[in-house]
Design an enzyme around this catalytic site. Structure first.
Site: not given
Ligand code: NAD
Length: 297
Positions: A93, A168
């Site tokens: 991420t 995300k």
């Protein structure tokens, strides 16, 4: 089966690489931490001496690292060593700008690249039930999909380079904001003399229903599996929630989007982290809100 190079064998990457081994791929891996290398070796991953050595024979390369700076560093390091037809995937991420820059490193050589961050946490990484959200070309996604589905149950193609990270970050901003909303509702309910059960039974079957309420319910009782029942042991650590909230605010700033609640939620998680609660589940923010600090009177 494919020959896969896996760089970053930590809490997520370790079990993900192990699931690729279970799916009968030939997996070579590398991590700078000896303990991570040792655990991966026991799971059947062949350990290489460097990132460059990891990718030398690989058809598909996966990186699973803490942040964008490290991903760019590793992608730079392997660029001269990847096979001409290799596909390179980053599942960390990271910020959208770094993700786009990482794709750019392979633009001239024509390699297929994909940003494919995950949701589902360490439990999903172990059980191969992760959801991947991917950004990159259609051919890159098509080639990656069977590999991703050996580590997860769902892979969504969100758009071009950076779109996976964008999805995300937006998703987790919803989660961060809604957790604070749910926690505030329980704090108010307590002051009004409502039982946790009554509020949960109503909200979970009404328009207050959301993941923060029904999965990481911030009070003990209504959801037996929620971290509140085990003194807020994660789950999803508040420090990781803060990381994702900060990524949303970086992206809001660089794209010019107004996210006032995202900004406030980020401040609250930042304070909570600075008070030493980063290792608790992010739902523990309710204890901080009950204290009245940062939440007004
Ligand atoms: P982690 O810290 O457990 O693992 C990262 C690994 O990368 C470590 O083992 C570290 O030694 C290794 N590493 C760092 N620099 C390296 C380098 N230059 N070369 C090789 N290895 C290097 O973190 P994690 O929990 O596995 O998370 C990885 C990524 O996944 C992060 O971007 C995180 O935000 C994301 N993520 C985590 C979760 C979660 O629940 N843990 C959920 C979704 C997404």
């Amino acid at each position: 089966s494919s020959t896969i190079g896996f760089i970053g064998l930590g809490n997520m990457g370790g079990p993900m690489a192990a699931n690729l081994v279970k799916a009968h791929h030939k997996v070579t891996g590398f991590d700078v931490a000896p303990a991570a290398r040792e655990a991966a070796k026991e799971a059947g991953v062949v350990i290489a001496a460097s990132a460059a050595e990891t990718v030398a024979e690989a058809d598909v390369i996966v990186t699973m690292l803490p942040n964008g700076r490290l991903v760019l560093g590793v992608w730079n390091e392997i660029a001269a060593h990847v096979k001409p037809e290799a596909l390179i995937i980053d599942s960390s991420t990271i910020d959208v700008d770094s993700a786009r820059n990482a794709h750019g490193l392979f633009a001239a050589s024509g390699h297929l690249t994909l940003d494919a961050p995950v949701s589902g946490g360490t439990v999903g990484a172990q059980a191969a039930t992760l959801t991947f959200m991917a950004g990159g070309s259609k051919p890159a996604f098509a080639r990656a999909e069977p590999i991703l589905l050996a580590m997860g149950k769902r892979a969504v193609h969100c758009g071009e380079a950076g779109a996976g990270q964008a999805a995300k970050i937006c998703n987790n901003m919803i989660l961060g904001i809604s957790m604070i909303g749910v926690a505030e509702a329980f704090v108010l309910g307590e002051k009004l003399g409502l039982t946790h059960e009554a509020l949960f039974n109503v909200a979970s079957t009404s328009s207050g229903q959301c993941w923060a309420l029904t999965t990481n319910c911030p009070v003990p009782g209504p959801v037996p599996t929620s971290p509140a029942n085990r003194d807020y042991r994660p789950g999803f650590a508040a420090a990781l929630m803060l990381k994702d909230m900060k990524l949303s605010q970086d992206a809001a700033l660089s794209s010019g989007a107004a996210t006032p609640l995202g900004a406030h939620a980020t401040q609250l998680f930042d304070l909570f982290d600075k008070l030493g609660h980063g290792n608790e589940d992010f739902s523990a923010i309710i204890r901080f809100l009950r204290g009245g600090t940062g939440g007004g009177n």
